[in-house]
Write a protein that holds these residues in place. Sequence first.
Motif, PDB file in Angstrom:
ATOM      1  N   ASP A  11      65.393  -0.497 -61.301  1.00 37.76           N
ATOM      2  CA  ASP A  11      64.663  -0.101 -62.709  1.00 37.76           C
ATOM      3  C   ASP A  11      63.915   1.097 -62.619  1.00 37.76           C
ATOM      4  OD1 ASP A  11      66.297  -2.427 -63.407  1.00 37.76           O
ATOM      5  OD2 ASP A  11      64.395  -3.752 -63.628  1.00 37.76           O
ATOM      6  N   MET A  12      63.900   2.008 -61.496  1.00 36.28           N
ATOM      7  CA  MET A  12      63.130   3.245 -61.630  1.00 36.28           C
ATOM      8  C   MET A  12      61.763   2.949 -62.055  1.00 36.28           C
ATOM      9  SD  MET A  12      65.163   6.281 -61.885  1.00 36.28           S
ATOM     10  CE  MET A  12      67.059   6.757 -61.883  1.00 36.28           C
ATOM     11  N   THR A  13      60.985   2.032 -61.456  1.00 38.05           N
ATOM     12  CA  THR A  13      59.708   2.002 -61.677  1.00 38.05           C
ATOM     13  C   THR A  13      58.743   2.151 -60.473  1.00 38.05           C
ATOM     14  OG1 THR A  13      59.711  -0.408 -61.307  1.00 38.05           O
ATOM     15  CG2 THR A  13      59.785   0.246 -63.524  1.00 38.05           C
ATOM     16  N   ILE A  14      59.420   3.280 -59.674  1.00 39.42           N
ATOM     17  CA  ILE A  14      58.804   3.706 -58.421  1.00 39.42           C
ATOM     18  C   ILE A  14      57.892   4.893 -58.718  1.00 39.42           C
ATOM     19  CG2 ILE A  14      59.449   4.832 -56.244  1.00 39.42           C
ATOM     20  CD1 ILE A  14      60.401   1.982 -56.240  1.00 39.42           C
ATOM     21  N   GLY A  15      56.587   4.975 -57.725  1.00 38.45           N
ATOM     22  CA  GLY A  15      55.583   5.686 -57.666  1.00 38.45           C
ATOM     23  C   GLY A  15      55.990   6.614 -56.528  1.00 38.45           C
ATOM     24  N   VAL A  16      56.646   7.988 -56.955  1.00 37.09           N
ATOM     25  CA  VAL A  16      57.088   8.672 -55.713  1.00 37.09           C
ATOM     26  C   VAL A  16      57.026  10.052 -56.242  1.00 37.09           C
ATOM     27  CG1 VAL A  16      59.487   8.602 -56.669  1.00 37.09           C
ATOM     28  CG2 VAL A  16      59.181   9.338 -54.492  1.00 37.09           C
ATOM     29  N   HIS A  17      56.425  11.140 -55.334  1.00 36.01           N
ATOM     30  CA  HIS A  17      56.249  12.174 -55.433  1.00 36.01           C
ATOM     31  C   HIS A  17      57.601  13.141 -55.607  1.00 36.01           C
ATOM     32  CE1 HIS A  17      54.192  16.225 -55.386  1.00 36.01           C
ATOM     33  NE2 HIS A  17      54.974  16.486 -54.572  1.00 36.01           N
ATOM     34  N   TYR A  18      57.929  13.426 -56.866  1.00 31.80           N
ATOM     35  CA  TYR A  18      59.354  14.097 -56.826  1.00 31.80           C
ATOM     36  C   TYR A  18      59.256  14.621 -58.193  1.00 31.80           C
ATOM     37  CZ  TYR A  18      64.361  13.963 -57.229  1.00 31.80           C
ATOM     38  OH  TYR A  18      65.674  14.455 -57.485  1.00 31.80           O
ATOM     39  N   SER A  19      59.694  15.790 -58.445  1.00 31.57           N
ATOM     40  CA  SER A  19      60.037  16.096 -59.842  1.00 31.57           C
ATOM     41  C   SER A  19      61.356  16.293 -60.188  1.00 31.57           C
ATOM     42  CB  SER A  19      59.297  17.603 -60.118  1.00 31.57           C
ATOM     43  OG  SER A  19      59.642  18.187 -61.108  1.00 31.57           O
ATOM     44  N   GLU A  20      61.769  15.870 -61.255  1.00 32.36           N
ATOM     45  CA  GLU A  20      63.082  15.939 -61.841  1.00 32.36           C
ATOM     46  C   GLU A  20      63.315  17.262 -62.852  1.00 32.36           C
ATOM     47  OE1 GLU A  20      64.870  13.349 -60.902  1.00 32.36           O
ATOM     48  OE2 GLU A  20      66.789  13.880 -62.173  1.00 32.36           O
ATOM     49  N   ASN A  21      62.190  18.037 -63.015  1.00 32.37           N
ATOM     50  CA  ASN A  21      62.336  19.234 -63.993  1.00 32.37           C
ATOM     51  C   ASN A  21      63.176  20.197 -63.316  1.00 32.37           C
ATOM     52  OD1 ASN A  21      61.898  21.187 -65.700  1.00 32.37           O
ATOM     53  ND2 ASN A  21      59.662  21.386 -65.256  1.00 32.37           N
ATOM     54  N   TYR A  22      64.634  20.173 -63.817  1.00 27.66           N
ATOM     55  CA  TYR A  22      65.468  21.304 -63.728  1.00 27.66           C
ATOM     56  C   TYR A  22      64.974  22.714 -63.741  1.00 27.66           C
ATOM     57  CZ  TYR A  22      68.713  17.136 -62.712  1.00 27.66           C
ATOM     58  OH  TYR A  22      69.371  16.351 -62.213  1.00 27.66           O
ATOM     59  N   ALA A  23      64.271  22.712 -64.928  1.00 27.91           N
ATOM     60  CA  ALA A  23      63.905  24.407 -65.307  1.00 27.91           C
ATOM     61  C   ALA A  23      62.951  24.736 -64.136  1.00 27.91           C
ATOM     62  CB  ALA A  23      63.156  24.413 -66.461  1.00 27.91           C
ATOM     63  N   ASP A  24      62.307  23.992 -63.118  1.00 31.02           N
ATOM     64  CA  ASP A  24      61.405  24.630 -62.308  1.00 31.02           C
ATOM     65  C   ASP A  24      62.299  24.483 -60.758  1.00 31.02           C
ATOM     66  OD1 ASP A  24      59.466  25.078 -60.167  1.00 31.02           O
ATOM     67  OD2 ASP A  24      58.381  22.866 -60.672  1.00 31.02           O
ATOM     68  N   PRO A  25      62.389  25.943 -60.291  1.00 30.27           N
ATOM     69  CA  PRO A  25      63.233  26.195 -59.100  1.00 30.27           C
ATOM     70  C   PRO A  25      62.466  25.615 -58.019  1.00 30.27           C
ATOM     71  CG  PRO A  25      62.109  28.182 -60.077  1.00 30.27           C
ATOM     72  CD  PRO A  25      61.827  27.203 -61.140  1.00 30.27           C
ATOM     73  N   LYS A  26      61.234  25.245 -58.164  1.00 34.22           N
ATOM     74  CA  LYS A  26      60.478  24.543 -57.050  1.00 34.22           C
ATOM     75  C   LYS A  26      60.249  22.976 -57.037  1.00 34.22           C
ATOM     76  CE  LYS A  26      57.350  28.221 -55.816  1.00 34.22           C
ATOM     77  NZ  LYS A  26      56.198  28.960 -56.161  1.00 34.22           N
ATOM     78  N   ALA A  27      61.092  22.305 -58.120  1.00 37.16           N
ATOM     79  CA  ALA A  27      61.068  20.921 -58.435  1.00 37.16           C
ATOM     80  C   ALA A  27      61.768  20.468 -57.152  1.00 37.16           C
ATOM     81  CB  ALA A  27      61.704  20.464 -59.582  1.00 37.16           C
ATOM     82  N   GLU A  28      61.523  19.072 -56.785  1.00 36.71           N
ATOM     83  CA  GLU A  28      62.316  18.722 -55.760  1.00 36.71           C
ATOM     84  C   GLU A  28      63.560  18.055 -55.989  1.00 36.71           C
ATOM     85  OE1 GLU A  28      58.954  17.747 -56.695  1.00 36.71           O
ATOM     86  OE2 GLU A  28      57.802  18.087 -54.657  1.00 36.71           O
ATOM     87  N   ILE A  29      63.848  18.115 -57.200  1.00 35.57           N
ATOM     88  CA  ILE A  29      65.593  17.918 -57.382  1.00 35.57           C
ATOM     89  C   ILE A  29      66.322  18.848 -56.906  1.00 35.57           C
ATOM     90  CG2 ILE A  29      65.183  19.362 -59.753  1.00 35.57           C
ATOM     91  CD1 ILE A  29      67.609  16.170 -59.124  1.00 35.57           C
ATOM     92  N   TRP A  30      65.808  20.177 -56.657  1.00 42.59           N
ATOM     93  CA  TRP A  30      66.625  21.210 -55.805  1.00 42.59           C
ATOM     94  C   TRP A  30      66.618  20.821 -54.337  1.00 42.59           C
ATOM     95  CZ3 TRP A  30      69.850  22.784 -59.155  1.00 42.59           C
ATOM     96  CH2 TRP A  30      69.541  23.136 -60.708  1.00 42.59           C
ATOM     97  N   ASP A  31      65.415  20.524 -53.948  1.00 37.55           N
ATOM     98  CA  ASP A  31      65.398  20.041 -52.407  1.00 37.55           C
ATOM     99  C   ASP A  31      66.457  19.052 -52.293  1.00 37.55           C
ATOM    100  OD1 ASP A  31      63.362  21.969 -52.184  1.00 37.55           O
ATOM    101  OD2 ASP A  31      61.739  20.290 -52.508  1.00 37.55           O
ATOM    102  N   TYR A  32      66.386  17.998 -53.153  1.00 31.91           N
ATOM    103  CA  TYR A  32      67.425  17.009 -53.039  1.00 31.91           C
ATOM    104  C   TYR A  32      68.973  17.624 -52.986  1.00 31.91           C
ATOM    105  CZ  TYR A  32      70.602  13.600 -55.346  1.00 31.91           C
ATOM    106  OH  TYR A  32      71.802  13.099 -55.762  1.00 31.91           O
ATOM    107  N   ALA A  33      69.213  18.551 -53.962  1.00 29.85           N
ATOM    108  CA  ALA A  33      70.503  18.865 -54.234  1.00 29.85           C
ATOM    109  C   ALA A  33      70.786  19.754 -53.065  1.00 29.85           C
ATOM    110  CB  ALA A  33      70.454  19.616 -55.414  1.00 29.85           C
ATOM    111  N   ARG A  34      69.986  20.684 -52.433  1.00 29.15           N
ATOM    112  CA  ARG A  34      70.196  21.236 -51.134  1.00 29.15           C
ATOM    113  C   ARG A  34      70.487  20.512 -50.275  1.00 29.15           C
ATOM    114  NH1 ARG A  34      66.863  25.239 -53.473  1.00 29.15           N
ATOM    115  NH2 ARG A  34      64.970  23.862 -53.070  1.00 29.15           N
ATOM    116  N   ALA A  35      69.617  19.487 -49.951  1.00 36.57           N
ATOM    117  CA  ALA A  35      69.998  18.566 -48.694  1.00 36.57           C
ATOM    118  C   ALA A  35      71.282  18.044 -48.791  1.00 36.57           C
ATOM    119  CB  ALA A  35      69.003  17.469 -48.686  1.00 36.57           C
ATOM    120  N   GLY A  36      71.890  17.728 -49.905  1.00 37.50           N
ATOM    121  CA  GLY A  36      73.066  16.889 -49.977  1.00 37.50           C
ATOM    122  C   GLY A  36      74.270  17.871 -49.975  1.00 37.50           C
TER     123      GLY A  36
END
Lengths: 425, 425
Positions: free
Chosen positions: A189-214
């Motif tokens: 249900d995505m009620t997790i407290g985790v340090h991770y930003s989903e803001n695609y507009a921010d090139p430093k957001a962790e979503i990009w680290d995730y995408a690079r890793a995969g």
Amino acid sequence: MVSAAFAQTTAPALPDPAATTVQAMGWMQGFPPPPDKQLTFDNPAVNVYPRTRWTFSHIRELVPTANVWRGGAAPSPLPKAARAPDLDSVRFKAMGTGEELTFAQSLERNYTDGILVLHKGQIVYEKYFGALTPERPHIAMSVTKSFVGTLAALLAHEGTLDPASPVTRYLPELKDTAYGDATVRQVMDMTIGVHYSENYADPKAEIWDYARAGGMVPQGRDYAGPRTFYEFLQTLKKEGEHDQAFAYKTVNAEVLAWLVRRASGKPLAQLLSERIWSRIGAEQDAFFMVDRIGTESGGGGLNTTLRDLARFGEMMRNNGRAANGQQVLPKAVVDDIRNGGDPAKFAKAGYATLPGWSYRNMWWVSHNADGAYTARGIHGQTIYIDPKAQMVLVRYAAHPIAANAAIDPLSLPAYQAVADALMKK
Amino acid sequence: MVSAAFAQTTAPALPDPAATTVQAMGWMQGFPPPPDKQLTFDNPAVNVYPRTRWTFSHIRELVPTANVWRGGAAPSPLPKAARAPDLDSVRFKAMGTGEELTFAQSLERNYTDGILVLHKGQIVYEKYFGALTPERPHIAMSVTKSFVGTLAALLAHEGTLDPASPVTRYLPELKDTAYGDATVRQVMDMTIGVHYSENYADPKAEIWDYARAGGMVPQGRDYAGPRTFYEFLQTLKKEGEHDQAFAYKTVNAEVLAWLVRRASGKPLAQLLSERIWSRIGAEQDAFFMVDRIGTESGGGGLNTTLRDLARFGEMMRNNGRAANGQQVLPKAVVDDIRNGGDPAKFAKAGYATLPGWSYRNMWWVSHNADGAYTARGIHGQTIYIDPKAQMVLVRYAAHPIAANAAIDPLSLPAYQAVADALMKK
């Protein structure tokens, strides 16, 4: 957040859809295409509009993929309605601005690649734009998550995956991460407290680290970070508390995909094929983007045809029963999704375009008068199920903005207007 | 050359097939698989036996690919024969050594991943080993060339591609290369004088430069060479004269694929789908490996299921008519292939295991008493059509040696023995 989101949809910076079609841009024509018309994975702009109008329908030509087999049976029928209302001219008012538009106008304004509407299981509307064709898979982005959540709910119903258990019961690898003290249900249900930003507009957001890793975006020559989804997930640190608020973060879907694999003993592509894709009468195989060790992206890597996405939606609408008569999912699994999650936790996330909604098993539940619930992916990917109107609407798109808040104002009221038109029919 | 080739087949260096199966090696099991059991594209050993027993059936999970759509029709029937002779126990003598074996023994000795025999259009034998399953595509290696040659012959028959024309009529880009003074026919029959070594055992052979350019093997961090098939083909220099002798070089197939695209105006994957794959009643889509700009490898990048490869072979055997009754190719196109090329030019290439054979439109023609003709790919990929015996035999394999000379001694006489057994039936 409200005004910013609404402003984006009418901002003059948005490119003219008609001037930036695949045909107008001339991407990838010729042998070889002219250098400035080539779309290659190593070009960072390949993920930027208007190139996405081509790439979103050509993902497997850019990256490795895993097949989701449709099985050996004949496709289930997806008949055209003998008579259908004129949906093109259905009128609605845009959320926020009150601008009046027709359904047809909304499709171009939302950079739609394809849209299909089923009413009582019959096609009342089907259109393709850009590079999409009926037989070509398009990337589903985060609609992928709803497939993973549905499989997780199915395994939970069957007792193979226990939502009340700690994540570490299945994934001891995550002991020292944000998930070390979380339950499976909190992930679902995505009620997790985790340090991770989903803001695609921010090139430093962790979503990009995730995408690079995969391997979903180029890692770059001197990259020294995690090189698989599993490696990346083991780097995630806790931030805040679990179970307090809905917080939409793609990594939760990736953790859930890992849980589903570990619990079922099967790769995601195989499980999806065996439990759903081969049973709904899909007419084409689907596929997942995979990382370098073949791990499917459960967060956003699924690609399907629009018609097969509609078949899946129709099965959900019919309480788990596909058009071919197969009971693909127990009704209880669908009910658990439709009934939704906790609107109070959802409200804390502050989605201006989704008042009163909730999130359950990686589905978005409207709690509106029609009982609509949806699967949503960035740039406009959608499954919209309206049980009262007996309507399933699926859409693939390439909206320039990677946030549904920019797209909802011209789509959610349009879908309701279409549903109303079908109920009047 | 004879003794060397024959010696290889019985050399003690060849690994024990039974001890190196996918199951025995445990490749890619678990989430994630243990590090020493992971098969990744960036590991050069991924293309080395025994890893190939897994990778040859999982190509699309490693590299980008282009789909060859099977079309929307139902698959054509591929019925099992009600009664079939016991082919497992058919005996034959190995070429060269005279060792006597059964057909069943030959399959393991040749590291067979899958084999299917049709007699009069009905399945009399079908077995899968390793990672191959009936619905999973396996890489066809140079069997791909025969598809490209067939499409070229079809376009030639229709007048879209003129074999007598200079290559530069269609591809002016090749003016300053080995192909600058060659004809299309010389390319189709591989009688091109070009500086290019096909010796897989030599890491400096140009076949590896070709594979790197097309992204079929890793380019390495500091790579500065050609980055597409088209770029690589423009570097090829002339060596010797054209039209003197058969000289098997993969780049000719890649040039022919380019000619076919330029002449038809269509990508190879689309043309193969439209003209052949959607018309033979294929039960699965096929796919090509592609380079970074989406160009299909016409030299060795096709992947198909074994059953669909058999359907294609059966269509060829039936003078271009598929089992579903469709006349896929004009009989004249098939005849032009069956009749073969010039055995005198072929003899100059010195293939010890193929005495009296010839090469035409990228097919290998035996000119034996049965009129057998074949498509051949390294590591044992085969379509073997025996018109007299009304037999089509298809095989996918992962033989450790990248040369059919090492495999023919235990396969060509085995196929003849199977054909004889079927004729006696």
